[in-house]
Design an enzyme around this catalytic site. Structure first.
Site, PDB file in Angstrom:
ATOM      1  N   GLU A  57     -27.305  -1.452  31.936  1.00  0.00           N
ATOM      2  CA  GLU A  57     -26.084  -1.527  32.731  1.00  0.00           C
ATOM      3  C   GLU A  57     -26.238  -2.457  33.928  1.00  0.00           C
ATOM      4  O   GLU A  57     -26.944  -2.128  34.889  1.00  0.00           O
ATOM      5  CB  GLU A  57     -25.674  -0.137  33.226  1.00  0.00           C
ATOM      6  CG  GLU A  57     -24.362  -0.166  33.979  1.00  0.00           C
ATOM      7  CD  GLU A  57     -23.889   1.200  34.418  1.00  0.00           C
ATOM      8  OE1 GLU A  57     -22.708   1.304  34.814  1.00  0.00           O
ATOM      9  OE2 GLU A  57     -24.674   2.166  34.380  1.00  0.00           O
TER      10      GLU A  57
ATOM     11  N   GLU B  89     -16.581   6.949  33.913  1.00  0.00           N
ATOM     12  CA  GLU B  89     -17.509   7.073  35.038  1.00  0.00           C
ATOM     13  C   GLU B  89     -16.809   6.670  36.342  1.00  0.00           C
ATOM     14  O   GLU B  89     -17.068   5.603  36.912  1.00  0.00           O
ATOM     15  CB  GLU B  89     -18.769   6.237  34.802  1.00  0.00           C
ATOM     16  CG  GLU B  89     -19.897   6.689  35.704  1.00  0.00           C
ATOM     17  CD  GLU B  89     -21.112   5.802  35.657  1.00  0.00           C
ATOM     18  OE1 GLU B  89     -22.221   6.342  35.746  1.00  0.00           O
ATOM     19  OE2 GLU B  89     -20.963   4.570  35.555  1.00  0.00           O
TER      20      GLU B  89
END
Length: 314
Positions: free
Chosen positions: A189, A288
């Protein structure tokens, strides 16, 4: 790496769907036909996290899972899964299976952060990462996970960038050797939290995944972070497509639900849906982000935001 962020009546006039009332906690047993009929029929696998619907479902994780399923959400992500007791990991995995939900990402514990950056190439840091990968295999078995998040950590500013990149690739190859035999995939990420982070853009992450050259190492394309770091979201998704394994989202500014900021999630979701259909791929979309409003009203607003953003033509 910054600390990871660890709705019962709802009228959905835009879609004509009406949510049947239900009291939580819910009793155990098969998902009822009534609950199934009341679901929103989302086109994509959106994955809430624990705590997102706590005001509506209560604090118990299993009751929260039931609530998510009743709203039509078909996946879960839990960044802190590795920190849960093994018995709870197994309980969550069994309930996900019963509800027909997928398990999204959890974060590999100490998989790389400001204190043990993989860019440094230090043996002690790599050993911490590899130990995290081994423990992640056990966690994944308990909760039926296939994906786990890895962030390489901060820059090692006394080394040239190419050397740092080589160190990261070497460490990730060794991690992939642990995860691949178990059919697991670490998703890298790139983040926007601080300029000190080594991994910042989708093309950089694409390049590293190409070099690792393993099905166990792919890109986690977090649309929120990439809007902040590079913008031009749809072209970047297309360019990195072959190496993307997972999506996350939050609107910008604020990192709240879609429709609260500048990102046109309806267009992005439609683009991914269409492209995935053509290329025969599926993804989980991790929610998220936080809720823009508090309490049950905020949770209801969040569901409406996903109904609106998912309401694209196919």
């Amino acid at each position: 790496m910054t600390q990871r962020r660890d709705f019962l009546k709802l009228a959905l006039g835009a879609t004509g769907a009406v949510l049947a009332g239900r009291t939580y906690p819910a009793t155990a047993g098969p998902v009822s036909q009534a609950a199934s009929a009341a679901k929103n029929k989302f086109k994509l696998d959106y994955a809430p996290h624990f705590g997102m619907f706590e005001n509506s479902a209560g604090k118990d994780p299993i009751d929260q899972l039931k609530f998510m399923a009743d709203q039509g959400f078909t996946a879960l992500e839990d960044n802190g899964m590795m920190g849960r007791e093994p018995a709870m990991q197994e309980k969550i995995g069994k309930e996900l299976d019963r509800l027909g939900m997928k398990m999204g990402v959890f974060v590999v514990d100490k998989g790389g952060n400001g204190q043990n950056s993989l860019a440094a190439g230090k043996k002690e840091y790599i050993d911490i990462f590899l130990n995290g990968c081994r423990r992640a295999v056990d966690t994944a078995k308990r909760c039926n996970a296939k994906f786990m998040t890895v962030v390489p950590g901060d820059f090692e500013r006394n080394l040239p960038i190419g050397i740092q990149t080589g160190h990261v690739i070497d460490a990730l190859r060794r991690g992939a050797d642990i995860l691949a035999p178990a059919g697991l995939t670490m998703v890298l990420e790139p983040l926007s939290d601080t300029p000190n982070l080594f991994l910042r853009t989708s093309d950089q992450t694409y390049e590293i995944c190409r070099a690792v050259n393993s099905p166990a190492c792919k890109v986690l394309f977090d649309i929120y972070h990439m809007q902040k770091n590079e913008g031009h979201i749809i072209p970047h998704i297309d360019w990195a497509w072959d190496e993307i394994g997972y999506f996350q989202m939050g609107d910008n500014p604020g990192r709240k639900e879609p429709t609260t900021g500048e990102i046109n999630y309806k267009n992005i979701f439609k683009h991914i849906y269409d492209k995935a259909k053509v290329t025969n791929r599926t993804f989980i979309f991790g929610m998220e982000h936080g809720n823009s409003r508090p309490g049950k009203e905020g949770e209801e607003a969040l569901i409406r935001a996903y109904v609106e953003s998912d309401n694209f033509q196919i």
